[in-house]
Enzyme design. Structure first.
Site, short mmCIF file in Angstrom:
data_model
loop_
_atom_site.label_atom_id
_atom_site.label_comp_id
_atom_site.label_asym_id
_atom_site.label_seq_id
_atom_site.Cartn_x
_atom_site.Cartn_y
_atom_site.Cartn_z
N CYS A 108 0.85 -1.19 0.00
CA CYS A 108 0.00 0.00 0.00
C CYS A 108 0.88 1.24 0.00
O CYS A 108 2.06 1.18 0.36
CB CYS A 108 -0.86 0.02 1.25
SG CYS A 108 -1.84 -1.46 1.39
N TYR A 115 -5.75 -13.36 -3.68
CA TYR A 115 -5.24 -12.89 -2.38
C TYR A 115 -5.91 -13.68 -1.26
O TYR A 115 -7.15 -13.70 -1.17
CB TYR A 115 -5.59 -11.41 -2.29
CG TYR A 115 -5.01 -10.61 -1.14
CD1 TYR A 115 -3.78 -10.90 -0.58
CD2 TYR A 115 -5.71 -9.51 -0.65
CE1 TYR A 115 -3.26 -10.12 0.44
CE2 TYR A 115 -5.20 -8.72 0.37
CZ TYR A 115 -3.97 -9.03 0.91
OH TYR A 115 -3.47 -8.26 1.91
#
Ligand code: ADP
Ligand code: SF4
Length: 693
Positions: free
Chosen positions: A30, A169
């Site tokens: 991120c 994921y």
């Protein structure tokens, strides 16, 4: 040139239909820019591709409005209009021969849906994870079919955006395929719940869907957490072994780590390089497919060892690639001492957690590639032949001297003490912070290679010394000191009795080796790491420590760096007594007067000493002395005097490094008074870009 010992790191590795040119793999991370700042995001990833990483991944990518992560800013592929923003990144990454990867995610009960206002989805009815006062509803079969279709559609969009690798994921407790694995989240009684085979079903189906949808062109990666350290309610190592065995050959790549994020990206204070090996080393033995693992790897020897010992095929990195986007190229070129090693402070992670663009303590260009045009390795040559005097050899002064030297300026760095590094050297001596010394070490290593930078130790500069020195530009990076009068967020008038009390200590005393003994109260009105590090140092030195804070929890800002849980566990293990929501209103003799911040009730506590962590004061006396003599500057040949870093306004080490770098970048530029960076505007042009075809 390349040392043959490291040749193995530069072997190509196949991932399904695509080939990575070497073993350096920037795993998803991120960055606080995501879909809202696509140009900045693409430029940040581009720098890493230029630096030699074979694979560059996005952060987690929302696949549908029912997995809206607002207010956090991640990647987004809700529909075709999101494709161009991600194409920007893929194109830039491809230009340097790297592969682009996208981490598709539907976060189910760990999403927010604060923007989309969709009802959260989950394997079973349950509270939302992040404390939003709403529950997620149990998915029925139609929901599962719809979710699989969204994932398939997003995979195709990712491929159309130019992605070479598409992730499924199942890590970090952040995605539905993982939530279906977890007994605590999955109490279903149909074929998706109960037995392990049933709980794995959705993950298997999504992997198969993704391969069918894009497997002809894209590698399909599985990001999988092998342990959550939560006991039988979570994914556990024993079960993870069975899951890996069941799915061994299905993905084209296994990207393995531990969950949740705070167990994965552990600060250096709590975990060394390579700490995940015992939890992931079984995976490679169970599959013929390549494996990527992370461990804040910065040492080429450790990397080679990981590959040779059959732990991983790829050196996965988020933080090491942030601190040094050029890490692979430096290893390839045999420039080992140029590697800017991550210090494990997790300031980069605060970008995502505070919903702001990523920052890095070691790499001041991180997040500034597009908006300021900064590059992690290059800097414009000097605009003049001006000599520059840098006063203070902490992180701000060192970075200013280094970057000015890189620009070609004649630089003198004067430091009052006998060592360089300033607060970094001092803090690195505290428990768990040794790696912070890397901020100094990298800069010293670079400065030593610059014949135009001279350093002078043991050189306290007065205003007269500066005037006599005759540099055209002077930059003061003289640091700061901790206050001992109690002034801070909670006590705007200070705390009566502290300033003159002989048993009041500050972090400066600790760093100078002056430790109190006996029962010591640590007063934290700062809310980050200093007070907990002080408590740890004192407890380890044999003190009985009472940690007092007006905040409702100790070290609350540490939540943004993922330190919080580790800090709490450590303080508990050290037997530190914690009193929250408690202010100190006086200290006389041995008696502290305490006040409950909610009830105003007062009490007393007898201690041998008090260590206050409240606020700092800039060491700006030299700056003001020089300002007072501004009329003499011209005769002394001085054009400018600036004050930077902690001497201007005390902050994080990251602020100091940034300030030093900024000074060097901007020296010689006219100060226009305009906003000093490019901004993302949703102008007609950018809207066109984002709206796509
Ligand atoms: P920053 O984080 O802003 O870089 P630091 O406190 O780490 O600040 O470093 C400041 C450095 O400046 C310290 O090493 C200190 O010894 C040095 N210093 C302070 N005043 C003077 C001075 N008058 N002359 C030379 N060095 C100074
Ligand atoms: Fe490493 Fe700190 Fe930079 Fe993050 S901010 S990459 S932890 S040095």
């Amino acid at each position: 040139m390349r040392d043959p010992r490291y040749d193995i790191l530069f072997e190509p590795v196949r991932i399904g239909p695509v080939v990575a040119k070497n073993r350096f793999f920037q795993v998803p991370h991120c960055n606080g820019m995501g879909h809202q700042m696509p140009l900045a995001h693409a430029a940040m990833r581009e720098a890493k591709a230029e630096g030699g990483w074979a694979v560059i991944s996005t952060e987690e990518c929302e696949i549908h409005p029912s997995s809206d992560l607002t207010p956090y800013v991640e990647a987004r592929l809700w529909d075709d209009r999101d494709i161009p923003a991600l194409s920007l990144m893929a194109d830039k990454v491809h230009a340097f021969g790297a592969l682009a990867a996208i981490e598709l995610s539907h976060n189910g009960p760990t999403a927010s849906n604060l923007y989309s206002r969709e009802v959260l989805l989950a394997p079973s009815h349950q509270p939302s994870k992040y404390g939003y006062p709403a529950q997620a509803r149990a998915m029925d079969k139609a929901d599962i079919r719809a979710y699989r279709q969204w994932h398939r559609d997003a995979a195709v969009r990712g491929m159309r955006a130019g992605m070479d690798i598409v992730y499924v994921y199942a890590a970090h407790d952040l995605s539905l395929p993982m939530h279906f694995l977890q007994r605590r989240r999955n109490q279903r009684t149909d074929e998706y719940g109960g037995s392990l085979e049933n709980r794995v079903r959705l993950l298997r189906e999504v992997l198969q869907d993704t391969k069918e949808a894009v497997g002809h062109r894209c590698g399909v990666a599985l990001r999988f957490a092998t342990d959550e350290f939560l006991g039988p309610g979570g994914v556990e190592l024993a079960e993870a072994r069975d899951i890996v065995a069941m799915l061994a050959e299905l993905p084209d790549l296994w990207d393995v780590n531990v969950a949740a994020w705070y167990n994965d990206s552990v600060p250096s204070r709590f975990a060394p390089e390579g700490a995940q090996e015992p939890f992931i080393d079984f995976v490679k033995k169970a599959t013929s497919k390549p494996v990527v693992g992370v461990g804040r790897f910065t040492s080429p020897d450790t990397m080679v060892s990981q590959v040779r010992r059959g732990v991983v095929d790829f050196i996965g990195a988020a933080r090491p690639s942030i601190a040094d986007p050029f890490l692979p190229r430096k290893i390839e070129e045999g420039r080992f001492d140029d590697i800017r090693e991550c210090i494990g402070c997790n300031i980069c992670i605060t970008g995502d957690n505070t919903i702001t663009p990523i920052r890095c303590t070691q790499n001041p260009s991180m997040g500034e590639e597009w908006r300021k045009g900064w590059h992690p390795e290059r800097i414009a040559p000097r605009a003049s032949d001006a000599r520059v005097l840098v006063v203070g050899g902490g992180p701000a002064g060192l970075e200013a001297a280094r970057a000015l030297g890189q620009r070609g300026h004649e630089v003198a760095l004067a430091e009052a003490s006998k060592e360089l590094g300033g607060r970094v050297s001092r803090e690195a001596r505290l428990p768990g912070l040794a790696e912070w010394g890397r901020v100094r070490d990298w800069r010293l290593g670079q400065i030593r290679k610059l014949p135009n930078v001279s350093t002078y130790l043991d050189s306290t500069m007065s205003a007269q010394d500066v005037l006599d020195f005759g540099a055209r530009h002077v930059v003061l990076a003289t640091g700061c000191r901790w206050r001992r009068d109690g002034y801070g967020r909670s006590n705007g008038l200070g705390i009566p009795g502290l300033a003159e009390h002989p048993a009041v200590f500050t972090p400066d005393d600790l760093m100078d080796g002056r430790l109190p003994t006996g029962t010591v109260a640590v007063f934290d009105d700062d809310y980050f790491y200093y007070a907990t590090v002080a408590a740890e140092a004192l407890a380890k030195a044999g003190c009985r420590v009472v940690f007092i804070t007006p905040d409702d929890t100790p070290a609350s800002w540490g939540a943004y760096t993922l330190e919080y849980r580790h800090v709490r566990k450590r303080l508990a293990a050290l037997g530190v007594e914690i009193r929250v929501s408690t202010n100190i209103t006086g200290f006389a003799g041995r008696t502290l007067v305490l006040e409950d911040v909610w009830s105003d009730a007062t009490s007393t506590l007898d201690v041998d000493a008090l260590l206050t962590v409240t606020a700092r004061l800039p060491n700006d006396e030299l700056f003001h002395a020089l300002k007072a003599r501004e009329a003499e500057w011209a005769d002394a040949g001085i054009q400018s005097v600036d004050c930077i870093g902690d001497a201007l306004a005390p902050g994080l080490i990251a602020h100091a490094v940034y300030a030093g770098h900024r000074y060097a970048q901007e020296l010689g530029e006219a100060k226009t008074g305009e906003v000093p960076f490019k901004r993302h505007f949703h102008t007609a042009r950018e809207t066109d870009l984002l709206d796509g075809p």
